[in-house]
Design an enzyme around this catalytic site. Sequence first.
Site, mmCIF file in Angstrom:
data_model
loop_
_atom_site.group_PDB
_atom_site.id
_atom_site.type_symbol
_atom_site.label_atom_id
_atom_site.label_comp_id
_atom_site.label_asym_id
_atom_site.label_seq_id
_atom_site.Cartn_x
_atom_site.Cartn_y
_atom_site.Cartn_z
ATOM 1 N N LYS A 109 107.150 1.023 -49.355
ATOM 2 C CA LYS A 109 106.805 1.086 -47.930
ATOM 3 C C LYS A 109 108.043 1.211 -47.042
ATOM 4 O O LYS A 109 107.990 1.872 -45.994
ATOM 5 C CB LYS A 109 105.972 -0.142 -47.545
ATOM 6 C CG LYS A 109 104.537 -0.098 -48.106
ATOM 7 C CD LYS A 109 103.837 1.213 -47.798
ATOM 8 C CE LYS A 109 102.327 1.095 -47.753
ATOM 9 N NZ LYS A 109 101.684 2.426 -47.608
ATOM 10 N N TYR A 113 105.802 -2.563 -53.973
ATOM 11 C CA TYR A 113 105.138 -2.116 -52.734
ATOM 12 C C TYR A 113 106.118 -2.136 -51.550
ATOM 13 O O TYR A 113 106.160 -1.190 -50.748
ATOM 14 C CB TYR A 113 103.954 -3.048 -52.493
ATOM 15 C CG TYR A 113 103.090 -2.735 -51.307
ATOM 16 C CD1 TYR A 113 102.276 -1.606 -51.287
ATOM 17 C CD2 TYR A 113 103.056 -3.594 -50.209
ATOM 18 C CE1 TYR A 113 101.459 -1.342 -50.205
ATOM 19 C CE2 TYR A 113 102.241 -3.347 -49.129
ATOM 20 C CZ TYR A 113 101.448 -2.218 -49.123
ATOM 21 O OH TYR A 113 100.632 -1.959 -48.040
HETATM 22 P P1 NAD Z 1 92.000 0.619 -49.485
HETATM 23 O O1 NAD Z 1 92.218 0.233 -50.907
HETATM 24 O O2 NAD Z 1 90.753 0.183 -48.797
HETATM 25 O O3 NAD Z 1 92.107 2.202 -49.344
HETATM 26 C C1 NAD Z 1 93.053 2.950 -50.042
HETATM 27 C C2 NAD Z 1 92.363 4.196 -50.557
HETATM 28 O O4 NAD Z 1 93.347 5.017 -51.242
HETATM 29 C C3 NAD Z 1 91.259 3.896 -51.593
HETATM 30 O O5 NAD Z 1 90.028 4.447 -51.189
HETATM 31 C C4 NAD Z 1 91.796 4.522 -52.874
HETATM 32 O O6 NAD Z 1 90.757 5.068 -53.700
HETATM 33 C C5 NAD Z 1 92.717 5.591 -52.365
HETATM 34 N N1 NAD Z 1 93.753 5.957 -53.355
HETATM 35 C C6 NAD Z 1 94.477 5.120 -54.127
HETATM 36 N N2 NAD Z 1 95.303 5.821 -54.914
HETATM 37 C C7 NAD Z 1 95.100 7.124 -54.618
HETATM 38 C C8 NAD Z 1 95.695 8.323 -55.090
HETATM 39 N N3 NAD Z 1 96.641 8.309 -56.040
HETATM 40 N N4 NAD Z 1 95.283 9.493 -54.556
HETATM 41 C C9 NAD Z 1 94.322 9.523 -53.606
HETATM 42 N N5 NAD Z 1 93.715 8.410 -53.127
HETATM 43 C C10 NAD Z 1 94.119 7.230 -53.623
HETATM 44 O O7 NAD Z 1 93.288 0.098 -48.678
HETATM 45 P P2 NAD Z 1 93.636 0.034 -47.097
HETATM 46 O O8 NAD Z 1 93.886 -1.380 -46.780
HETATM 47 O O9 NAD Z 1 92.695 0.823 -46.293
HETATM 48 O O10 NAD Z 1 95.080 0.713 -47.118
HETATM 49 C C11 NAD Z 1 95.363 1.970 -46.541
HETATM 50 C C12 NAD Z 1 96.865 2.104 -46.356
HETATM 51 O O11 NAD Z 1 97.349 1.143 -45.417
HETATM 52 C C13 NAD Z 1 97.677 1.896 -47.634
HETATM 53 O O12 NAD Z 1 98.770 2.784 -47.651
HETATM 54 C C14 NAD Z 1 98.183 0.484 -47.484
HETATM 55 O O13 NAD Z 1 99.347 0.248 -48.218
HETATM 56 C C15 NAD Z 1 98.418 0.424 -45.991
HETATM 57 N N6 NAD Z 1 98.453 -0.948 -45.466
HETATM 58 C C16 NAD Z 1 97.312 -1.677 -45.342
HETATM 59 C C17 NAD Z 1 97.391 -2.945 -44.808
HETATM 60 C C18 NAD Z 1 96.170 -3.760 -44.574
HETATM 61 O O14 NAD Z 1 96.284 -4.809 -43.910
HETATM 62 N N7 NAD Z 1 95.012 -3.353 -45.055
HETATM 63 C C19 NAD Z 1 98.625 -3.492 -44.441
HETATM 64 C C20 NAD Z 1 99.759 -2.732 -44.585
HETATM 65 C C21 NAD Z 1 99.656 -1.450 -45.086
#
Ligand code: NAD
Length: 306
Positions: free
Chosen positions: A171, A167
């Site tokens: 990223k 990851y």
């Molecule tokens: P989440 O799991 O709630 O949402 C991610 C969504 O992406 C899910 O609905 C999933 O079905 C969809 N998904 C996964 N693989 C897929 C694919 N191949 N094609 C299409 N859709 C796909 O996670 P989140 O926390 O909302 O994360 C959103 C983004 O933010 C991600 O890129 C994550 O790495 C990044 N992020 C989140 C955090 C945090 O604190 N939540 C921190 C750093 C980065």
Amino acid sequence: MAGEKMLEGKVALVTGSGRGIGRDMALMMAAHGARVVVNDLGGTAGGEGEDRTPAMEVVSEIKDLGSDAVANYDSVADFQAAEGMVQQAVDAFGRIDIVVNNAGILRDVIFHKMTEEDWDSVINVHLKGSFNTSRAAATRFREQQSGAFIHMTSTSGLIGNFGQANYAAAKLGIAGLSKSLALDMERFGVRSNCISPFAWSRMIGTIPIADETQAARVEKIKQMVPAKIAPVAVFLASEQAANVTGQIFGVRNNEIFLMGQSRPLRSVHRGEGWTPETVAEHAMPSLAASFYPLDRSQDVFSWDPV
Ligand code: NAD
């Protein structure tokens, strides 16, 4: 009023917007006038399975807001499918202005146990997926001389974390992709920025809770709702961000951070060049004064979210 209908007339593709941070970005973009392609494969946090419900529900929520949306259930990891997402935006709404690369999965495991599958699946969804949708939109962005890319990066890559080599690499790779897009496409009026979000979502729900300290930390993270990320994304997608490109913004609850990007910190030189011995005796003692500690994200963001 400033901020009202900031995205009127624009069309956005928001990947992984069936849930979490993506869902709130899609909803707020729609509330500010954008028509949206809501892409979500609907798999588990680890990327298994498929479910059309999350994307369908967000589409109907957007319609309830009085804007328009279409659902797309394909994987961003598939190059042709990503091309199809952009095509769907053009077919449904006549154009594409905004690409938000948000879809993501986690396969956390300590490095010496990480399998090739753990590595490939995370790189394919995050890094390759962000390339796929960006490449698909780039041709149209160039033709129309405008467009905005927003990519989700993470302090797991920008700073560090345990058990996330796949990851973190993806990223940090996305930060490089964004900067490269900003440089290559500036001449066409196209912008590219990263958001490094902090928010409670099911993805964070996969953090293993080993002890009370971790449990307390997770309680604090739960206060950070995904909707707090959306205003920065809406702004970055809008014309008001015309002068904002190549940047990385941390967003955590009510805090917005401009994140640093790598620059030389300190240098040493010797007119006659270096031997391994003089590197040991001279270069390292001098540079060591500026070494970074082996920080994780939580060591740097050491205060509670505001
Ligand atoms: P989440 O799991 O709630 O949402 C991610 C969504 O992406 C899910 O609905 C999933 O079905 C969809 N998904 C996964 N693989 C897929 C694919 N191949 N094609 C299409 N859709 C796909 O996670 P989140 O926390 O909302 O994360 C959103 C983004 O933010 C991600 O890129 C994550 O790495 C990044 N992020 C989140 C955090 C945090 O604190 N939540 C921190 C750093 C980065």
